[in-house]
Motif scaffolding. Structure first.
Motif, PDB file in Angstrom:
ATOM      1  N   MET A   1       0.844  -1.191   0.000  1.00  0.00           N
ATOM      2  CA  MET A   1       0.000   0.000   0.000  1.00  0.00           C
ATOM      3  C   MET A   1       0.881   1.242   0.000  1.00  0.00           C
ATOM      4  SD  MET A   1      -2.928   1.231   2.730  1.00  0.00           S
ATOM      5  CE  MET A   1      -1.729   1.665   4.007  1.00  0.00           C
ATOM      6  N   GLN A   2       0.542   2.191  -0.834  1.00  0.00           N
ATOM      7  CA  GLN A   2       1.274   3.453  -0.893  1.00  0.00           C
ATOM      8  C   GLN A   2       0.747   4.393   0.193  1.00  0.00           C
ATOM      9  OE1 GLN A   2       0.867   5.444  -4.638  1.00  0.00           O
ATOM     10  NE2 GLN A   2       1.936   7.299  -3.977  1.00  0.00           N
ATOM     11  N   GLY A  28     -10.312   3.279  15.065  1.00  0.00           N
ATOM     12  CA  GLY A  28     -10.764   1.985  15.564  1.00  0.00           C
ATOM     13  C   GLY A  28     -11.099   0.986  14.476  1.00  0.00           C
ATOM     14  N   LEU A  29     -11.365   1.468  13.257  1.00  0.00           N
ATOM     15  CA  LEU A  29     -11.757   0.573  12.157  1.00  0.00           C
ATOM     16  C   LEU A  29     -12.861  -0.401  12.602  1.00  0.00           C
ATOM     17  CD1 LEU A  29     -10.605   0.442   9.201  1.00  0.00           C
ATOM     18  CD2 LEU A  29      -9.262   1.784  10.783  1.00  0.00           C
ATOM     19  N   HIS A  30     -13.915   0.166  13.212  1.00  0.00           N
ATOM     20  CA  HIS A  30     -15.043  -0.655  13.658  1.00  0.00           C
ATOM     21  C   HIS A  30     -15.909  -1.063  12.468  1.00  0.00           C
ATOM     22  CE1 HIS A  30     -17.488   2.916  13.163  1.00  0.00           C
ATOM     23  NE2 HIS A  30     -16.867   3.574  14.144  1.00  0.00           N
ATOM     24  N   ARG A  31     -17.014  -1.735  12.734  1.00  0.00           N
ATOM     25  CA  ARG A  31     -17.833  -2.304  11.661  1.00  0.00           C
ATOM     26  C   ARG A  31     -18.396  -1.229  10.741  1.00  0.00           C
ATOM     27  NH1 ARG A  31     -22.295  -5.017  14.366  1.00  0.00           N
ATOM     28  NH2 ARG A  31     -23.004  -5.464  12.257  1.00  0.00           N
ATOM     29  N   GLY A  32     -18.665  -0.040  11.260  1.00  0.00           N
ATOM     30  CA  GLY A  32     -19.115   1.049  10.393  1.00  0.00           C
ATOM     31  C   GLY A  32     -18.040   1.446   9.401  1.00  0.00           C
ATOM     32  N   HIS A  33     -16.813   1.562   9.879  1.00  0.00           N
ATOM     33  CA  HIS A  33     -15.697   1.868   8.984  1.00  0.00           C
ATOM     34  C   HIS A  33     -15.467   0.742   7.982  1.00  0.00           C
ATOM     35  CE1 HIS A  33     -14.170   4.291  12.668  1.00  0.00           C
ATOM     36  NE2 HIS A  33     -14.843   5.086  11.860  1.00  0.00           N
ATOM     37  N   GLN A  34     -15.594  -0.485   8.465  1.00  0.00           N
ATOM     38  CA  GLN A  34     -15.401  -1.643   7.582  1.00  0.00           C
ATOM     39  C   GLN A  34     -16.426  -1.648   6.450  1.00  0.00           C
ATOM     40  OE1 GLN A  34     -15.270  -5.188  10.111  1.00  0.00           O
ATOM     41  NE2 GLN A  34     -14.100  -4.011  11.610  1.00  0.00           N
ATOM     42  N   THR A  51      -8.153   2.468  -5.156  1.00  0.00           N
ATOM     43  CA  THR A  51      -8.867   2.698  -3.899  1.00  0.00           C
ATOM     44  C   THR A  51      -7.993   3.552  -2.994  1.00  0.00           C
ATOM     45  OG1 THR A  51      -8.017   0.577  -3.065  1.00  0.00           O
ATOM     46  CG2 THR A  51     -10.242   0.605  -3.999  1.00  0.00           C
ATOM     47  N   VAL A  52      -8.579   4.659  -2.526  1.00  0.00           N
ATOM     48  CA  VAL A  52      -7.822   5.644  -1.742  1.00  0.00           C
ATOM     49  C   VAL A  52      -8.585   5.960  -0.459  1.00  0.00           C
ATOM     50  CG1 VAL A  52      -6.803   7.946  -1.723  1.00  0.00           C
ATOM     51  CG2 VAL A  52      -6.932   6.662  -3.879  1.00  0.00           C
ATOM     52  N   VAL A  53      -7.894   5.920   0.668  1.00  0.00           N
ATOM     53  CA  VAL A  53      -8.438   6.404   1.934  1.00  0.00           C
ATOM     54  C   VAL A  53      -7.760   7.730   2.265  1.00  0.00           C
ATOM     55  CG1 VAL A  53      -8.525   6.037   4.433  1.00  0.00           C
ATOM     56  CG2 VAL A  53      -9.053   4.153   2.874  1.00  0.00           C
ATOM     57  N   ALA A  82      -4.119  -1.913   9.092  1.00  0.00           N
ATOM     58  CA  ALA A  82      -5.480  -2.387   8.845  1.00  0.00           C
ATOM     59  C   ALA A  82      -5.954  -2.016   7.449  1.00  0.00           C
ATOM     60  CB  ALA A  82      -6.435  -1.809   9.900  1.00  0.00           C
ATOM     61  N   PHE A  83      -5.620  -0.812   6.975  1.00  0.00           N
ATOM     62  CA  PHE A  83      -5.982  -0.419   5.610  1.00  0.00           C
ATOM     63  C   PHE A  83      -5.303  -1.339   4.590  1.00  0.00           C
ATOM     64  CE2 PHE A  83      -6.411   4.156   7.325  1.00  0.00           C
ATOM     65  CZ  PHE A  83      -7.776   4.007   7.513  1.00  0.00           C
ATOM     66  N   GLU A  84      -4.047  -1.624   4.832  1.00  0.00           N
ATOM     67  CA  GLU A  84      -3.335  -2.503   3.899  1.00  0.00           C
ATOM     68  C   GLU A  84      -3.945  -3.896   3.894  1.00  0.00           C
ATOM     69  OE1 GLU A  84       1.219  -3.404   2.524  1.00  0.00           O
ATOM     70  OE2 GLU A  84       0.882  -2.821   4.615  1.00  0.00           O
ATOM     71  N   ALA A  85      -4.282  -4.412   5.096  1.00  0.00           N
ATOM     72  CA  ALA A  85      -4.908  -5.730   5.181  1.00  0.00           C
ATOM     73  C   ALA A  85      -6.262  -5.753   4.478  1.00  0.00           C
ATOM     74  CB  ALA A  85      -5.064  -6.140   6.643  1.00  0.00           C
ATOM     75  N   ALA A  86      -6.940  -4.591   4.426  1.00  0.00           N
ATOM     76  CA  ALA A  86      -8.245  -4.499   3.763  1.00  0.00           C
ATOM     77  C   ALA A  86      -8.116  -4.365   2.254  1.00  0.00           C
ATOM     78  CB  ALA A  86      -9.034  -3.323   4.331  1.00  0.00           C
ATOM     79  N   GLY A  87      -6.901  -4.313   1.751  1.00  0.00           N
ATOM     80  CA  GLY A  87      -6.702  -4.254   0.306  1.00  0.00           C
ATOM     81  C   GLY A  87      -6.749  -2.867  -0.289  1.00  0.00           C
ATOM     82  N   ILE A  88      -6.519  -1.829   0.524  1.00  0.00           N
ATOM     83  CA  ILE A  88      -6.536  -0.450   0.019  1.00  0.00           C
ATOM     84  C   ILE A  88      -5.244  -0.163  -0.739  1.00  0.00           C
ATOM     85  CG2 ILE A  88      -6.726   1.970   0.678  1.00  0.00           C
ATOM     86  CD1 ILE A  88      -9.246   0.156   1.108  1.00  0.00           C
ATOM     87  N   ASP A  89      -5.348   0.541  -1.854  1.00  0.00           N
ATOM     88  CA  ASP A  89      -4.172   0.842  -2.676  1.00  0.00           C
ATOM     89  C   ASP A  89      -3.332   1.986  -2.115  1.00  0.00           C
ATOM     90  OD1 ASP A  89      -4.839  -1.092  -4.649  1.00  0.00           O
ATOM     91  OD2 ASP A  89      -6.246   0.324  -5.575  1.00  0.00           O
TER      92      ASP A  89
END
Length: 310
Positions: A1-2, A28-34, A51-53, A82-89
């Motif tokens: 992830m960049q 927190g990356l809770h379920r709403g964020h997920q 995909t960008v956060v 956590a973002f990287e694990a979620a597959g965010i670019d």
């Protein structure tokens, strides 16, 4: 992830093919964020759009109202992982400071989201605000999307059995040691991470050598008490009985700390960084009348931990 650490660090040429963007604090990356991140991946058109956060390294309240700023649920490093694990670019994680706070809402959309990141689809939570003095909301994002050629999506609240999932509810539950409610809102166990430091060796003398976390502890520590949980040591996740707080029997005025007794483990952990996860609160902290009574209770805590986690 960049990872991009400033708005000036964004190269528009890298986003000429368009991007799908999520904006928010994501503490927190809770379920709403997920749910937002899932929609981000779904709307990326099978990877055709990056995909960008876009988020903040610090809580905006740390600049706007420091006295009201809560302790973060996750460190910036934990969120990036956590973002990287979620597959965010790409994650644009910037400091919320005077310069950022002064950007008008429409300028943030036109100059940053559209101009720099090539927004085709922008997603945010129902409670998120952006721009100077929080002037930007879902309605403004939607109208600007129609004007500047991107789709705007507002993801509604996610509920669990006791109400809306939110970072503030997570903090409230952690403040009373209700780690099971937090685990439901997270879809994972709440965890902290830190370096093992030398303690007073009292646990070793009692037959329960503990790994004491010291220095900077990443994540929010739950209320004082004894917990069943896990400690990840050298990449291996092990059962652990965890104490949070001071030791009221010996040092009632000492600052609270996190100590993990790793079951069926022997070895030197000093200097190691370990992850401690909290699965269930067994009891509050107590002051015991004798050393023998304390040791008996510690044996019961370990036995209960074994039973719960087996």
């Amino acid at each position: 992830m960049q990872v991009v650490e400033s708005l000036d660090g964004i190269d528009p040429a890298e986003f000429s093919g368009g991007s799908c963007i999520a904006i928010g604090k994501f503490d927190g990356l809770h379920r709403g964020h997920q749910a937002i991140l899932r929609r981000l991946r779904e709307e990326s058109e099978g990877g055709a759009l990056r995909t960008v956060v876009v988020t903040f390294r610090n809580n905006p309240l740390s600049f706007l109202r420091p006295e009201a700023c809560p302790h973060p649920l996750m460190s910036p490093e934990q969120r990036l992982e956590a973002f990287e694990a979620a597959g965010i670019d790409v994650c644009v994680m910037v400091e919320f400071d005077a310069a950022f706070a002064s950007i008008p809402a429409e300028e943030f959309v036109t100059d940053v989201l559209v101009g720099k990141l090539g927004a085709r689809h922008v997603i945010m939570g129902a409670d998120f605000r952006f721009g100077h003095r929080g002037a930007g909301d879902g309605a403004l994002l939607t109208s600007l999307g129609a004007k500047y050629g991107f789709d705007a999506e507002i993801v509604d609240w996610v509920d669990d059995v006791s109400g809306q999932v939110s970072s503030s509810r997570v903090r409230e539950a952690m403040s009373r040691g209700d780690v099971e409610t937090v685990a439901r809102m997270f879809d994972r166990l709440p965890a902290v991470r830190g370096e093992v430091v030398h303690g007073d060796a009292r646990g070793r003398d009692l037959g329960f050598p503990t790994a004491n976390l010291g220095g900077r502890i990443e994540g929010l520590v739950p209320a004082d008490g004894v917990y069943a949980g896990f400690a990840t040591v050298g990449g291996v996740r092990r059962h652990a009985a965890i104490s949070v707080g001071n030791n009221p029997t010996f040092t009632p005025d000492e600052q609270s700390r996190v100590e993990a007794f790793v079951l069926d483990f022997s070895g030197d952990l000093y200097g190691e960084r370990i992850v401690v996860e909290f699965a269930k609160r067994l009891r509050g902290t107590e002051r015991f009348a004798s050393l023998e009574a304390l040791v008996e209770q510690m044996h019961r805590d370990v036995a209960e931990t074994r039973e719960l986690l087996s």
